[in-house]
Design a protein around this motif. Sequence first.
Motif, PDB file in Angstrom:
ATOM      1  N   GLU A   1      -0.117  13.034  -6.248  1.00 17.60           N
ATOM      2  CA  GLU A   1      -0.511  12.012  -7.205  1.00 17.60           C
ATOM      3  C   GLU A   1       0.710  11.459  -7.940  1.00 17.60           C
ATOM      4  N   GLY A   2       0.577  10.228  -8.429  1.00 24.28           N
ATOM      5  CA  GLY A   2       1.677   9.627  -9.159  1.00 24.28           C
ATOM      6  C   GLY A   2       1.306   8.267  -9.705  1.00 24.28           C
ATOM      7  N   VAL A   3       2.233   7.673 -10.442  1.00 21.56           N
ATOM      8  CA  VAL A   3       2.059   6.335 -10.996  1.00 21.56           C
ATOM      9  C   VAL A   3       2.615   5.321  -9.999  1.00 21.56           C
ATOM     10  N   LYS A   4       1.896   4.250  -9.775  1.00 18.29           N
ATOM     11  CA  LYS A   4       2.289   3.273  -8.769  1.00 18.29           C
ATOM     12  C   LYS A   4       1.890   1.869  -9.178  1.00 18.29           C
ATOM     13  N   THR A   5       2.399   0.883  -8.477  1.00 17.77           N
ATOM     14  CA  THR A   5       1.945  -0.485  -8.703  1.00 17.77           C
ATOM     15  C   THR A   5       0.564  -0.658  -8.086  1.00 17.77           C
ATOM     16  N   ALA A   6      -0.241  -1.500  -8.712  1.00 11.62           N
ATOM     17  CA  ALA A   6      -1.591  -1.757  -8.208  1.00 11.62           C
ATOM     18  C   ALA A   6      -1.527  -2.643  -6.964  1.00 11.62           C
ATOM     19  N   THR A   7      -2.650  -2.743  -6.287  1.00 11.74           N
ATOM     20  CA  THR A   7      -2.743  -3.590  -5.095  1.00 11.74           C
ATOM     21  C   THR A   7      -3.920  -4.536  -5.232  1.00 11.74           C
ATOM     22  N   ARG A   8      -3.926  -5.538  -4.367  1.00 19.22           N
ATOM     23  CA  ARG A   8      -5.077  -6.438  -4.251  1.00 19.22           C
ATOM     24  C   ARG A   8      -5.369  -6.624  -2.772  1.00 19.22           C
ATOM     25  N   PRO A   9      -6.578  -7.027  -2.398  1.00 21.78           N
ATOM     26  CA  PRO A   9      -6.902  -7.200  -0.979  1.00 21.78           C
ATOM     27  C   PRO A   9      -5.972  -8.215  -0.313  1.00 21.78           C
ATOM     28  N   PHE A  10      -5.574  -7.902   0.908  1.00 19.51           N
ATOM     29  CA  PHE A  10      -4.749  -8.813   1.699  1.00 19.51           C
ATOM     30  C   PHE A  10      -5.058  -8.579   3.165  1.00 19.51           C
ATOM     31  N   ALA A  11      -5.378  -9.627   3.881  1.00 25.39           N
ATOM     32  CA  ALA A  11      -5.726  -9.512   5.295  1.00 25.39           C
ATOM     33  C   ALA A  11      -4.478  -9.712   6.155  1.00 25.39           C
ATOM     34  N   PHE A  12      -3.881  -8.624   6.580  1.00 25.33           N
ATOM     35  CA  PHE A  12      -2.722  -8.713   7.472  1.00 25.33           C
ATOM     36  C   PHE A  12      -3.168  -9.268   8.826  1.00 25.33           C
ATOM     37  N   SER A  13      -2.344 -10.131   9.395  1.00 27.25           N
ATOM     38  CA  SER A  13      -2.691 -10.731  10.683  1.00 27.25           C
ATOM     39  C   SER A  13      -1.698 -10.357  11.780  1.00 27.25           C
ATOM     40  N   THR A  14      -0.836  -9.381  11.517  1.00 27.63           N
ATOM     41  CA  THR A  14       0.114  -8.946  12.529  1.00 27.63           C
ATOM     42  C   THR A  14      -0.614  -8.204  13.646  1.00 27.63           C
ATOM     43  N   ASP A  15      -0.117  -8.362  14.863  1.00 29.02           N
ATOM     44  CA  ASP A  15      -0.785  -7.773  16.028  1.00 29.02           C
ATOM     45  C   ASP A  15      -0.746  -6.246  16.024  1.00 29.02           C
ATOM     46  N   ASP A  16       0.314  -5.681  15.455  1.00 28.08           N
ATOM     47  CA  ASP A  16       0.483  -4.231  15.516  1.00 28.08           C
ATOM     48  C   ASP A  16       0.199  -3.573  14.163  1.00 28.08           C
TER      49      ASP A  16
END
Length: 205
Positions: free
Chosen positions: A65-80
């Motif tokens: 566990e730790g302190v981190k930056t938050a995230t938001r939804p993001f749809a990656f479109s990379t093939d791999d």
Amino acid sequence: MEKGAQMMVKGCDPGGCQALCCYDGVYLLPGEAELIRAVVQRYPEHFPNLPEDFIVNGAWPDGTEGVKTATRPFAFSTDDFPLHFNQTKCVFATADHMCLLQALAVEFGVHKWTFKPTACWLFPLTIEEGELAPPPMPGEPDPDYVDASYPGYVTFVPCGKFTPGGEPWQEAFAEEIAFFETVDQLPLWANRGLPLEEIIERAKL
């Protein structure tokens, strides 16, 4: 791999991989959360779309566990895109896959990594016994391997993969290595107790 072979990589290309390394945000070293909060509070106009809770508590797949930056939804479109990664991205990532904290530093004329968390600018390198280490060679274990459900992190991001015909890692990450060698304390400024104005003054190029 042949005996004596060295790690070859293609280097950092956030536009090409859609900043895949930012998919889960970043865990922060002591003092970095306070520095980021001070920057956001002092220059809110630079962060117009930042959520109120831009720093959160998190847990890595191994339970750490730790302190981190938050995230938001993001749809990656990379093939791999790795199936064990989340379709999210750090809230400080821009639409063109760059970093708001880095952009602000450049605007101020200070080193571009002045406000950026250590784990961000150092990636995909790691620190082992005080020295920088490259991503693992093919056949070597991923340092972030947990189990079959989370087989790793560094080796699943383009800049951390062995690339035949690429550059030796020391050349591809020469800027990171040079910066690391000039830093006498990590994180760079965050845990020194300096006011933001003094940090900016000291970091001017």
